[in-house]
Motif scaffolding. Structure first.
Motif, PDB file in Angstrom:
ATOM      1  N   ALA A  56       8.462   4.380  11.868  1.00  0.00           N
ATOM      2  CA  ALA A  56       9.400   4.912  12.850  1.00  0.00           C
ATOM      3  C   ALA A  56       9.150   6.408  12.995  1.00  0.00           C
ATOM      4  N   LYS A  57       9.258   6.915  14.206  1.00  0.00           N
ATOM      5  CA  LYS A  57       9.046   8.340  14.453  1.00  0.00           C
ATOM      6  C   LYS A  57      10.279   9.122  14.029  1.00  0.00           C
ATOM      7  N   ASP A  58      10.057  10.237  13.318  1.00  0.00           N
ATOM      8  CA  ASP A  58      11.216  11.026  12.895  1.00  0.00           C
ATOM      9  C   ASP A  58      11.990  11.577  14.092  1.00  0.00           C
ATOM     10  N   ALA A  59      11.295  11.792  15.211  1.00  0.00           N
ATOM     11  CA  ALA A  59      11.978  12.261  16.416  1.00  0.00           C
ATOM     12  C   ALA A  59      13.000  11.236  16.899  1.00  0.00           C
ATOM     13  N   ASP A  60      12.766   9.965  16.569  1.00  0.00           N
ATOM     14  CA  ASP A  60      13.713   8.906  16.936  1.00  0.00           C
ATOM     15  C   ASP A  60      14.876   8.835  15.957  1.00  0.00           C
ATOM     16  N   TYR A  61      14.584   8.654  14.666  1.00  0.00           N
ATOM     17  CA  TYR A  61      15.666   8.356  13.727  1.00  0.00           C
ATOM     18  C   TYR A  61      16.477   9.577  13.301  1.00  0.00           C
ATOM     19  N   LEU A  62      16.016  10.783  13.652  1.00  0.00           N
ATOM     20  CA  LEU A  62      16.789  11.976  13.308  1.00  0.00           C
ATOM     21  C   LEU A  62      17.725  12.419  14.434  1.00  0.00           C
ATOM     22  N   GLN A  63      17.844  11.614  15.484  1.00  0.00           N
ATOM     23  CA  GLN A  63      18.639  12.026  16.640  1.00  0.00           C
ATOM     24  C   GLN A  63      20.121  12.142  16.330  1.00  0.00           C
ATOM     25  N   SER A  64      20.635  11.254  15.484  1.00  0.00           N
ATOM     26  CA  SER A  64      22.061  11.286  15.149  1.00  0.00           C
ATOM     27  C   SER A  64      22.294  10.475  13.881  1.00  0.00           C
ATOM     28  N   GLN A  65      23.474  10.642  13.292  1.00  0.00           N
ATOM     29  CA  GLN A  65      23.821   9.866  12.104  1.00  0.00           C
ATOM     30  C   GLN A  65      23.851   8.383  12.418  1.00  0.00           C
ATOM     31  N   GLU A  66      24.400   8.034  13.577  1.00  0.00           N
ATOM     32  CA  GLU A  66      24.522   6.630  13.956  1.00  0.00           C
ATOM     33  C   GLU A  66      23.150   5.970  14.100  1.00  0.00           C
ATOM     34  N   VAL A  67      22.245   6.656  14.769  1.00  0.00           N
ATOM     35  CA  VAL A  67      20.896   6.113  14.965  1.00  0.00           C
ATOM     36  C   VAL A  67      20.171   6.022  13.626  1.00  0.00           C
ATOM     37  N   PHE A  68      20.288   7.061  12.813  1.00  0.00           N
ATOM     38  CA  PHE A  68      19.625   7.032  11.503  1.00  0.00           C
ATOM     39  C   PHE A  68      20.127   5.869  10.656  1.00  0.00           C
ATOM     40  N   ASP A  69      21.425   5.645  10.677  1.00  0.00           N
ATOM     41  CA  ASP A  69      22.001   4.562   9.877  1.00  0.00           C
ATOM     42  C   ASP A  69      21.416   3.208  10.257  1.00  0.00           C
ATOM     43  N   VAL A  70      21.132   3.018  11.552  1.00  0.00           N
ATOM     44  CA  VAL A  70      20.536   1.762  12.014  1.00  0.00           C
ATOM     45  C   VAL A  70      19.114   1.625  11.457  1.00  0.00           C
ATOM     46  N   PHE A  71      18.326   2.684  11.578  1.00  0.00           N
ATOM     47  CA  PHE A  71      16.956   2.666  11.050  1.00  0.00           C
ATOM     48  C   PHE A  71      16.964   2.455   9.532  1.00  0.00           C
ATOM     49  N   TYR A  72      17.853   3.147   8.856  1.00  0.00           N
ATOM     50  CA  TYR A  72      17.908   3.080   7.399  1.00  0.00           C
ATOM     51  C   TYR A  72      18.225   1.662   6.929  1.00  0.00           C
ATOM     52  N   ALA A  73      19.221   1.058   7.546  1.00  0.00           N
ATOM     53  CA  ALA A  73      19.626  -0.297   7.164  1.00  0.00           C
ATOM     54  C   ALA A  73      18.524  -1.316   7.459  1.00  0.00           C
ATOM     55  N   ALA A  74      17.817  -1.123   8.568  1.00  0.00           N
ATOM     56  CA  ALA A  74      16.804  -2.092   8.991  1.00  0.00           C
ATOM     57  C   ALA A  74      15.478  -1.956   8.239  1.00  0.00           C
ATOM     58  N   LEU A  75      15.124  -0.733   7.828  1.00  0.00           N
ATOM     59  CA  LEU A  75      13.786  -0.498   7.276  1.00  0.00           C
ATOM     60  C   LEU A  75      13.759  -0.227   5.771  1.00  0.00           C
ATOM     61  N   LYS A  76      14.887   0.108   5.183  1.00  0.00           N
ATOM     62  CA  LYS A  76      14.905   0.408   3.745  1.00  0.00           C
ATOM     63  C   LYS A  76      14.434  -0.820   2.954  1.00  0.00           C
ATOM     64  N   GLY A  77      13.409  -0.618   2.135  1.00  0.00           N
ATOM     65  CA  GLY A  77      12.905  -1.690   1.291  1.00  0.00           C
ATOM     66  C   GLY A  77      11.997  -2.683   1.986  1.00  0.00           C
ATOM     67  N   LYS A  78      11.792  -2.518   3.285  1.00  0.00           N
ATOM     68  CA  LYS A  78      10.934  -3.449   4.030  1.00  0.00           C
ATOM     69  C   LYS A  78       9.457  -3.091   3.841  1.00  0.00           C
ATOM     70  N   GLN A  79       8.624  -4.112   3.817  1.00  0.00           N
ATOM     71  CA  GLN A  79       7.179  -3.890   3.764  1.00  0.00           C
ATOM     72  C   GLN A  79       6.700  -3.672   5.195  1.00  0.00           C
ATOM     73  N   LEU A  80       6.249  -2.474   5.491  1.00  0.00           N
ATOM     74  CA  LEU A  80       5.900  -2.126   6.866  1.00  0.00           C
ATOM     75  C   LEU A  80       4.470  -2.515   7.227  1.00  0.00           C
ATOM     76  N   ILE A  81       3.594  -2.525   6.229  1.00  0.00           N
ATOM     77  CA  ILE A  81       2.192  -2.840   6.501  1.00  0.00           C
ATOM     78  C   ILE A  81       1.730  -3.931   5.531  1.00  0.00           C
ATOM     79  N   THR A  82       1.063  -4.953   6.069  1.00  0.00           N
ATOM     80  CA  THR A  82       0.594  -6.064   5.228  1.00  0.00           C
ATOM     81  C   THR A  82      -0.884  -6.340   5.498  1.00  0.00           C
ATOM     82  N   TYR A  83      -1.558  -6.804   4.470  1.00  0.00           N
ATOM     83  CA  TYR A  83      -2.984  -7.125   4.550  1.00  0.00           C
ATOM     84  C   TYR A  83      -3.182  -8.592   4.178  1.00  0.00           C
TER      85      TYR A  83
END
Length: 305
Positions: free
Chosen positions: A211-238
């Motif tokens: 996720a681009k920091d320009a996106d998730y740093l826009q507001s607390q509300e937006v960050f909270d959505v990114f944080y909940a959705a991506l925390k602990g997720k495996q973003l890249i797989t082989y």
């Protein structure tokens, strides 16, 4: 230092947004990230290489995610070189999307993507042509509509003959297969093309941040959505030949595919963060031991914006 300054300022914004999610001890580590950085530098002071710092390595840290993406870009470029030389495989670059979703639905949508992708790769016609893949999850935010766009960037290794034989999957077919796996006929597009392995932009698409920091740093509300959705997720797989090549890479057995850094480093520079900018607090010539340590070493990262 312009790039580091920009990322450090954004790191401070992250610190404020994380206060509701983390303990004080963890917050302190993130808040101090990059407050001290020493570099090896060439005679012009324009070419620098990190020597030491107190990076936090948090997934959401703008500084650390940028640095990790540079390392991932180098890693993936090496895997591509090895697979192409060893197996004579070619590659296709596939982007899988679906309509945007609201913040409350993002977590479930990512789970749906993951399950649907597994189905896609198990389909007879896809399984037949794929020799392995590397897949990256990226999520972007649309401020005007206040919704989120998860999507996959995928590199798939195929035989050279794939592009001329009956097993070739056209773009329209990829769309139909993805609609089928997602159980969503409202999906209107996918993108697929033969990949030029010398194209660093394609490699950067896979290696860059989830996720681009320009996106998730826009507001607390937006960050909270990114944080909940991506925390602990495996973003890249082989998988497949990429997974096998990754083991060799980690063991140092693919170092022959890395390039030698021809920069002649002669200085050590020490910077400290002063609240709004970095201050150069020490500049000295490298010792004989340091010169041997840093010069004529293998490149460990590629530039990624």
């Amino acid at each position: 230092m312009k790039k580091y300054t920009t990322k450090k300022i954004r790191n401070q914004a992250l610190f404020e947004l994380l206060t509701k999610h983390m303990k004080e001890s963890s917050l302190e580590t993130i808040g101090n990230c990059g407050s001290y950085i020493s570099f090896f530098a060439d005679e012009t002071l324009k070419k620098k290489k990190v020597n030491k710092s107190n990076f936090c390595n948090n997934r959401f840290c703008p500084m650390c995610s940028w640095r990790q993406s540079k390392k991932d870009a180098l890693k993936i470029s090496i895997l591509l070189k090895y697979i192409q030389e060893e197996f004579k495989y070619e590659f296709i670059f596939l982007t899988l999307t679906a309509p945007n979703v609201g913040g409350s639905a993002l977590g479930d949508e990512i789970k749906k993507y993951n399950n649907s992708f597994k189905k896609l790769m198990q389909l007879k016609q896809v399984k037949k042509i794929s020799k392995g893949y590397v897949r990256k999850l990226e999520v972007t935010y649309n401020q005007e509509r206040d919704d989120y766009h998860p999507h996959f960037h995928v590199m798939i290794s195929v035989t050279k003959s794939y592009f001329k034989n009956k097993d070739y999957i056209k773009k329209k077919q990829w769309l139909e297969l993805w609609q089928q796996c997602m159980n969503d006929s409202s999906i209107t597009q996918v993108d697929v093309k033969k990949m030029d392995t010398s194209n660093e932009k394609a490699i950067a698409e896979i290696a860059k941040y989830g996720a681009k920091d320009a996106d998730y740093l826009q507001s607390q509300e937006v960050f909270d959505v990114f944080y909940a959705a991506l925390k602990g997720k495996q973003l890249i797989t082989y998988s497949g030949v990429f997974k096998d090549a990754l083991k060799l890479f980690k063991a140092g057995e693919l170092d022959k595919y890395k390039e030698l850094d021809l920069t002649e480093y002669i200085y050590l520079l020490e910077y400290n963060w002063m609240g709004k900018s970095y201050s150069l607090d020490e500049k000295r010539l490298l010792t004989e031991e340091e010169l041997k340590q840093v010069n004529k070493q293998l490149i460990e990262e590629l530039e990624v914006e």
